[in-house]
Design a protein around this motif. Structure first.
Motif, PDB file in Angstrom:
ATOM      1  N   LEU A  60      17.446 -13.046  58.273  1.00 25.83           N
ATOM      2  CA  LEU A  60      16.787 -13.870  57.266  1.00 25.83           C
ATOM      3  C   LEU A  60      17.512 -15.205  57.168  1.00 25.83           C
ATOM      4  O   LEU A  60      18.745 -15.245  57.039  1.00 25.83           O
ATOM      5  CB  LEU A  60      16.817 -13.159  55.907  1.00 25.83           C
ATOM      6  CG  LEU A  60      16.000 -13.802  54.797  1.00 25.83           C
ATOM      7  CD1 LEU A  60      14.499 -13.716  55.095  1.00 25.83           C
ATOM      8  CD2 LEU A  60      16.307 -13.119  53.465  1.00 25.83           C
ATOM      9  N   PHE A  61      16.757 -16.285  57.240  1.00 30.12           N
ATOM     10  CA  PHE A  61      17.303 -17.635  57.156  1.00 30.12           C
ATOM     11  C   PHE A  61      16.808 -18.282  55.872  1.00 30.12           C
ATOM     12  O   PHE A  61      15.610 -18.274  55.592  1.00 30.12           O
ATOM     13  CB  PHE A  61      16.880 -18.465  58.378  1.00 30.12           C
ATOM     14  CG  PHE A  61      17.530 -17.976  59.642  1.00 30.12           C
ATOM     15  CD1 PHE A  61      18.647 -18.603  60.152  1.00 30.12           C
ATOM     16  CD2 PHE A  61      17.042 -16.852  60.291  1.00 30.12           C
ATOM     17  CE1 PHE A  61      19.275 -18.117  61.291  1.00 30.12           C
ATOM     18  CE2 PHE A  61      17.656 -16.366  61.438  1.00 30.12           C
ATOM     19  CZ  PHE A  61      18.772 -17.003  61.940  1.00 30.12           C
ATOM     20  N   VAL A  62      17.743 -18.831  55.100  1.00 23.61           N
ATOM     21  CA  VAL A  62      17.424 -19.462  53.825  1.00 23.61           C
ATOM     22  C   VAL A  62      17.801 -20.936  53.946  1.00 23.61           C
ATOM     23  O   VAL A  62      18.946 -21.263  54.259  1.00 23.61           O
ATOM     24  CB  VAL A  62      18.214 -18.798  52.670  1.00 23.61           C
ATOM     25  CG1 VAL A  62      17.788 -19.388  51.330  1.00 23.61           C
ATOM     26  CG2 VAL A  62      18.028 -17.287  52.687  1.00 23.61           C
ATOM     27  N   ALA A  63      16.828 -21.803  53.702  1.00 24.61           N
ATOM     28  CA  ALA A  63      17.066 -23.240  53.857  1.00 24.61           C
ATOM     29  C   ALA A  63      16.340 -24.019  52.769  1.00 24.61           C
ATOM     30  O   ALA A  63      15.433 -23.500  52.111  1.00 24.61           O
ATOM     31  CB  ALA A  63      16.584 -23.713  55.233  1.00 24.61           C
ATOM     32  N   ALA A  64      16.747 -25.264  52.599  1.00 25.11           N
ATOM     33  CA  ALA A  64      16.093 -26.151  51.635  1.00 25.11           C
ATOM     34  C   ALA A  64      14.630 -26.342  52.024  1.00 25.11           C
ATOM     35  O   ALA A  64      14.293 -26.372  53.208  1.00 25.11           O
ATOM     36  CB  ALA A  64      16.820 -27.493  51.587  1.00 25.11           C
ATOM     37  N   GLY A  65      13.791 -26.476  51.019  1.00 21.86           N
ATOM     38  CA  GLY A  65      12.355 -26.614  51.240  1.00 21.86           C
ATOM     39  C   GLY A  65      11.949 -27.846  52.024  1.00 21.86           C
ATOM     40  O   GLY A  65      10.835 -27.919  52.540  1.00 21.86           O
ATOM     41  N   ASP A  66      12.852 -28.819  52.156  1.00 25.38           N
ATOM     42  CA  ASP A  66      12.513 -30.051  52.869  1.00 25.38           C
ATOM     43  C   ASP A  66      13.126 -30.122  54.269  1.00 25.38           C
ATOM     44  O   ASP A  66      13.122 -31.179  54.891  1.00 25.38           O
ATOM     45  CB  ASP A  66      12.915 -31.283  52.051  1.00 25.38           C
ATOM     46  CG  ASP A  66      14.417 -31.364  51.775  1.00 25.38           C
ATOM     47  OD1 ASP A  66      15.161 -30.401  52.106  1.00 25.38           O
ATOM     48  OD2 ASP A  66      14.851 -32.382  51.215  1.00 25.38           O
ATOM     49  N   VAL A  67      13.651 -29.010  54.776  1.00 21.06           N
ATOM     50  CA  VAL A  67      14.187 -29.011  56.132  1.00 21.06           C
ATOM     51  C   VAL A  67      13.480 -27.949  56.975  1.00 21.06           C
ATOM     52  O   VAL A  67      12.938 -26.983  56.455  1.00 21.06           O
ATOM     53  CB  VAL A  67      15.721 -28.771  56.194  1.00 21.06           C
ATOM     54  CG1 VAL A  67      16.476 -29.809  55.390  1.00 21.06           C
ATOM     55  CG2 VAL A  67      16.084 -27.383  55.755  1.00 21.06           C
ATOM     56  N   ARG A  68      13.530 -28.172  58.271  1.00 22.58           N
ATOM     57  CA  ARG A  68      12.958 -27.225  59.213  1.00 22.58           C
ATOM     58  C   ARG A  68      14.116 -26.475  59.860  1.00 22.58           C
ATOM     59  O   ARG A  68      15.081 -27.081  60.306  1.00 22.58           O
ATOM     60  CB  ARG A  68      12.167 -27.994  60.278  1.00 22.58           C
ATOM     61  CG  ARG A  68      11.429 -27.116  61.236  1.00 22.58           C
ATOM     62  CD  ARG A  68      10.493 -27.961  62.115  1.00 22.58           C
ATOM     63  NE  ARG A  68       9.973 -27.118  63.166  1.00 22.58           N
ATOM     64  CZ  ARG A  68      10.512 -26.990  64.361  1.00 22.58           C
ATOM     65  NH1 ARG A  68      11.589 -27.675  64.689  1.00 22.58           N
ATOM     66  NH2 ARG A  68       9.970 -26.192  65.259  1.00 22.58           N
ATOM     67  N   VAL A  69      14.025 -25.155  59.873  1.00 21.94           N
ATOM     68  CA  VAL A  69      15.059 -24.356  60.515  1.00 21.94           C
ATOM     69  C   VAL A  69      14.933 -24.571  62.022  1.00 21.94           C
ATOM     70  O   VAL A  69      13.877 -24.355  62.606  1.00 21.94           O
ATOM     71  CB  VAL A  69      14.914 -22.866  60.155  1.00 21.94           C
ATOM     72  CG1 VAL A  69      15.946 -22.025  60.892  1.00 21.94           C
ATOM     73  CG2 VAL A  69      15.051 -22.664  58.650  1.00 21.94           C
ATOM     74  N   HIS A  70      16.005 -25.034  62.652  1.00 22.77           N
ATOM     75  CA  HIS A  70      15.983 -25.375  64.070  1.00 22.77           C
ATOM     76  C   HIS A  70      16.028 -24.114  64.933  1.00 22.77           C
ATOM     77  O   HIS A  70      16.886 -23.250  64.739  1.00 22.77           O
ATOM     78  CB  HIS A  70      17.159 -26.295  64.411  1.00 22.77           C
ATOM     79  CG  HIS A  70      16.969 -27.022  65.696  1.00 22.77           C
ATOM     80  ND1 HIS A  70      17.115 -26.408  66.914  1.00 22.77           N
ATOM     81  CD2 HIS A  70      16.601 -28.289  65.951  1.00 22.77           C
ATOM     82  CE1 HIS A  70      16.865 -27.281  67.864  1.00 22.77           C
ATOM     83  NE2 HIS A  70      16.556 -28.433  67.305  1.00 22.77           N
ATOM     84  N   PRO A  71      15.109 -23.996  65.904  1.00 25.26           N
ATOM     85  CA  PRO A  71      15.070 -22.801  66.769  1.00 25.26           C
ATOM     86  C   PRO A  71      16.399 -22.499  67.468  1.00 25.26           C
ATOM     87  O   PRO A  71      16.741 -21.334  67.659  1.00 25.26           O
ATOM     88  CB  PRO A  71      13.984 -23.128  67.798  1.00 25.26           C
ATOM     89  CG  PRO A  71      13.122 -24.153  67.128  1.00 25.26           C
ATOM     90  CD  PRO A  71      14.030 -24.934  66.221  1.00 25.26           C
ATOM     91  N   LYS A  72      17.158 -23.539  67.834  1.00 26.55           N
ATOM     92  CA  LYS A  72      18.447 -23.309  68.504  1.00 26.55           C
ATOM     93  C   LYS A  72      19.424 -22.589  67.583  1.00 26.55           C
ATOM     94  O   LYS A  72      20.235 -21.783  68.034  1.00 26.55           O
ATOM     95  CB  LYS A  72      19.046 -24.627  68.999  1.00 26.55           C
ATOM     96  CG  LYS A  72      18.346 -25.167  70.218  1.00 26.55           C
ATOM     97  CD  LYS A  72      19.060 -26.389  70.746  1.00 26.55           C
ATOM     98  CE  LYS A  72      18.345 -26.906  71.991  1.00 26.55           C
ATOM     99  NZ  LYS A  72      18.950 -28.130  72.486  1.00 26.55           N
ATOM    100  N   GLN A  73      19.373 -22.891  66.281  1.00 31.44           N
ATOM    101  CA  GLN A  73      20.251 -22.228  65.330  1.00 31.44           C
ATOM    102  C   GLN A  73      19.865 -20.763  65.158  1.00 31.44           C
ATOM    103  O   GLN A  73      20.716 -19.904  65.032  1.00 31.44           O
ATOM    104  CB  GLN A  73      20.227 -22.940  63.980  1.00 31.44           C
ATOM    105  CG  GLN A  73      21.029 -24.202  63.991  1.00 31.44           C
ATOM    106  CD  GLN A  73      22.462 -23.920  64.367  1.00 31.44           C
ATOM    107  OE1 GLN A  73      22.837 -23.891  65.536  1.00 31.44           O
ATOM    108  NE2 GLN A  73      23.281 -23.688  63.383  1.00 31.44           N
ATOM    109  N   VAL A  74      18.578 -20.506  65.135  1.00 27.73           N
ATOM    110  CA  VAL A  74      18.101 -19.125  65.018  1.00 27.73           C
ATOM    111  C   VAL A  74      18.552 -18.336  66.243  1.00 27.73           C
ATOM    112  O   VAL A  74      19.094 -17.235  66.136  1.00 27.73           O
ATOM    113  CB  VAL A  74      16.562 -19.072  64.852  1.00 27.73           C
ATOM    114  CG1 VAL A  74      16.070 -17.637  64.845  1.00 27.73           C
ATOM    115  CG2 VAL A  74      16.142 -19.795  63.572  1.00 27.73           C
TER     116      VAL A  74
END
Length: 162
Positions: A60-74
């Motif tokens: 589960l990834f939790v991030a600010a509503g104004d950012v996109r979770v980067h696929p490389k980080q996942v």
């Protein structure tokens, strides 16, 4: 008797801080934008929780509503394979919450949680509280404590899990 998702979240939070209470709304808050508007805060203060999977592994990834979770980080968090967003059925099975109401703690199944540092810039952030009509105000530090999460820079391709 099975507790409602909201009661499950409320009960979980009480173990950490009895002063934290979910905020309830008349209407569902299906997106970060709608939730921010309802509260009168920046979109970034809405903590979105996104479940990804690689084969039978979930995180589960939790991030600010104004950012996109980067696929490389996942991908880096999983260590191998090609991550995909979990289906709505998988989200409900693994978290115990429906898409749009996923609280990053009090999860049905134990899954690793990664919290993006993009939330750190706000004194207060708001997570879903188990139902689409609720938000839970928490500090970044409380969010880390309640989730047992690792901090990451999810919005950046260069950031690393810590």
């Amino acid at each position: 008797m099975i507790a409602s998702p909201l009661e499950k979240v409320r009960s979980y939070v009480q173990r950490y801080d009895s002063s934290i209470e979910p905020i309830l709304f008349e209407q569902p808050l299906p997106t970060s934008e709608v939730a921010a508007q309802a509260l009168g805060v920046e979109i970034g203060q809405i903590a979105k929780s996104i479940l990804f999977r690689v084969d039978e592994q979930f995180a589960l990834f939790v991030a600010a509503g104004d950012v996109r979770v980067h696929p490389k980080q996942v991908k880096a968090a999983f260590g191998q394979g090609k991550p995909k967003m979990a289906t709505p059925e998988e989200v409900e099975k693994m978290t115990g919450f429906r898409v749009g109401a996923v609280c990053p703690f009090a999860l049905q199944e134990e899954v690793p949680v990664y919290v993006d540092r993009s939330l750190k810039r706000f004194p207060m952030v708001y997570t879903a509280a188990g139902i689409a009509e609720s938000l839970l105000p928490v500090s970044y530090e409380a969010l880390l404590e309640m989730t047992g999460a690792k901090e990451i820079d999810a919005a950046s391709a260069e950031g690393s899990a810590s």
